[in-house]
Design a protein around this motif. Structure first.
Motif, PDB file in Angstrom:
ATOM      1  N   THR A  80      17.479   0.739  -2.300  1.00  0.00           N
ATOM      2  CA  THR A  80      17.216   1.237  -0.761  1.00  0.00           C
ATOM      3  C   THR A  80      16.399   2.108  -0.629  1.00  0.00           C
ATOM      4  N   THR A  81      15.336   2.247  -1.491  1.00  0.00           N
ATOM      5  CA  THR A  81      14.143   2.995  -1.087  1.00  0.00           C
ATOM      6  C   THR A  81      12.771   2.087  -1.208  1.00  0.00           C
ATOM      7  N   PRO A  82      11.934   2.704  -0.651  1.00  0.00           N
ATOM      8  CA  PRO A  82      10.405   1.883  -0.686  1.00  0.00           C
ATOM      9  C   PRO A  82      10.008   1.529  -1.898  1.00  0.00           C
ATOM     10  N   ALA A  83      10.670   1.941  -3.248  1.00  0.00           N
ATOM     11  CA  ALA A  83      10.399   1.264  -4.402  1.00  0.00           C
ATOM     12  C   ALA A  83      10.390  -0.104  -4.589  1.00  0.00           C
ATOM     13  N   ILE A  84      11.133  -0.545  -3.805  1.00  0.00           N
ATOM     14  CA  ILE A  84      11.100  -2.332  -3.599  1.00  0.00           C
ATOM     15  C   ILE A  84       9.957  -2.713  -2.934  1.00  0.00           C
ATOM     16  N   TYR A  85       9.586  -2.050  -2.089  1.00  0.00           N
ATOM     17  CA  TYR A  85       8.169  -2.452  -1.258  1.00  0.00           C
ATOM     18  C   TYR A  85       7.122  -2.128  -2.183  1.00  0.00           C
ATOM     19  N   ALA A  86       6.967  -1.267  -2.892  1.00  0.00           N
ATOM     20  CA  ALA A  86       6.121  -0.928  -3.936  1.00  0.00           C
ATOM     21  C   ALA A  86       6.051  -2.307  -4.867  1.00  0.00           C
ATOM     22  N   LEU A  87       7.256  -2.733  -5.361  1.00  0.00           N
ATOM     23  CA  LEU A  87       7.224  -3.883  -6.342  1.00  0.00           C
ATOM     24  C   LEU A  87       6.690  -4.876  -5.579  1.00  0.00           C
ATOM     25  N   GLY A  88       6.890  -5.387  -4.357  1.00  0.00           N
ATOM     26  CA  GLY A  88       6.394  -6.344  -3.585  1.00  0.00           C
ATOM     27  C   GLY A  88       5.129  -6.582  -3.405  1.00  0.00           C
ATOM     28  N   THR A  89       4.365  -5.014  -3.201  1.00  0.00           N
ATOM     29  CA  THR A  89       2.945  -4.966  -3.048  1.00  0.00           C
ATOM     30  C   THR A  89       2.198  -5.347  -4.224  1.00  0.00           C
ATOM     31  N   MET A  90       2.898  -4.952  -5.562  1.00  0.00           N
ATOM     32  CA  MET A  90       2.215  -5.224  -6.703  1.00  0.00           C
ATOM     33  C   MET A  90       2.191  -6.670  -7.074  1.00  0.00           C
ATOM     34  N   THR A  91       3.223  -7.501  -6.850  1.00  0.00           N
ATOM     35  CA  THR A  91       3.328  -8.741  -7.063  1.00  0.00           C
ATOM     36  C   THR A  91       2.378  -9.513  -5.997  1.00  0.00           C
ATOM     37  N   THR A  92       2.068  -9.124  -4.872  1.00  0.00           N
ATOM     38  CA  THR A  92       1.301  -9.827  -4.011  1.00  0.00           C
ATOM     39  C   THR A  92      -0.244  -9.425  -4.436  1.00  0.00           C
TER      40      THR A  92
END
Length: 281
Positions: free
Chosen positions: A245-257
């Motif tokens: 429930t933190t922006p860490a999940i967004y950071a992971l999505g950004t890296m995969t992209t």
């Protein structure tokens, strides 16, 4: 405003809305991944930093993100290579023609029509039945399903039809006079293939390798029931959306992209180099 200008702005507005609908979520995720330590999952942004990328580097809970990252990277590379190795001779066979070509073509293309989850369930069931047979002879056998067996096969059912279609389109535009000129100059069939045909269709080959990697890199449905015990990165990412429930999940999505964009960039650069080299010669 004349009629032509009105039509232009209407179509431009529709295209802009379409582009926002298509890429807006990705831009939002990228933006939210660069928040400060107090950042949340929604706008407005709170600060601007790379804090959540450093948190991602430390690990996300009990999930080993970097192991899953490596598994997806290796699987994508192998799928890309096998897609090329299988599609090139297959497309060459279709150029020559053989009995049952139409039936085989529609069988391959049917994989694109079948729901992905059905393909995944079928492959998973096939390996479970095979494991039951193996256990009759090997007592300690656990499972044959895994990253480079069942998951690899599931991904190839997705990439091979695309690769074959791309090559068939490339050969449909291929000028056979180049081959005839090579034969007139004394080239053998192998030399004609290696020195004439493959260099001419090289941009298409790069495109097939790109398709193979990117389709494997972000595949979920065909992997879900056919993977075995260890998840790929997309499956881990899907699981994390339920717990993180933190922006860490967004950071992971950004890296995969970013990985996908890097692969696309390298592929486009290679295609450009091949075309420039062809023009010089």
């Amino acid at each position: 405003m004349n009629e032509r200008g009105r039509r232009f702005w209407i179509l431009a507005g529709i295209f802009t809305l379409f582009a926002l609908f298509l890429y807006g979520p990705m831009f939002a995720i990228v933006a939210l991944s660069f928040q400060g330590p107090e950042g949340g999952l929604v706008f407005p942004m709170r600060g601007l930093s790379t804090y959540w990328f450093s948190e991602l580097w430390k690990g996300v809970g009990v999930v080993d993100i970097w192991a899953a990252f490596g598994r997806s990277l290796r699987l994508g590379a192998i799928v890309s290579g096998l897609t090329l190795l299988i599609c090139v001779p297959a497309a060459l066979a279709y150029r020559i023609g053989f009995r049952g070509a139409s039936l085989l073509f529609y069988t391959v293309i049917a994989s694109l029509i079948m729901p992905s989850i059905v393909v995944s369930l079928g492959i998973g069931l096939e390996f479970r039945l095979m494991d039951d047979e193996i256990r009759e002879f090997v007592a300690n056998h656990e499972t044959s399903a895994g990253l480079f067996t069942s998951a690899l096969g599931a991904h190839l059912t997705w990439t091979l039809p695309f690769g074959l279609l791309i090559l068939l389109a490339a050969f449909n535009r291929f000028d056979r006079r180049y081959e005839e000129a090579a034969r007139d100059l004394g080239a053998s069939p192998g030399q004609t293939l290696w020195l004439v045909i493959l260099p001419i269709i090289a941009p298409s080959l790069i495109g097939i390798a790109l398709f193979g990697f990117t389709l494997s890199w972000d595949e979920i449905a065909r992997t879900s029931q056919a993977l075995g015990g260890r998840n790929t990165l997309p499956l881990e990412l899907r699981g994390l959306t339920q717990t993180v429930t933190t922006p860490a999940i967004y950071a992971l999505g950004t890296m995969t992209t970013a990985v996908s964009l890097v692969v696309i960039g390298i592929s486009l650069a290679l295609i450009t180099l091949v075309r420039r080299k062809r023009v010089r010669h």
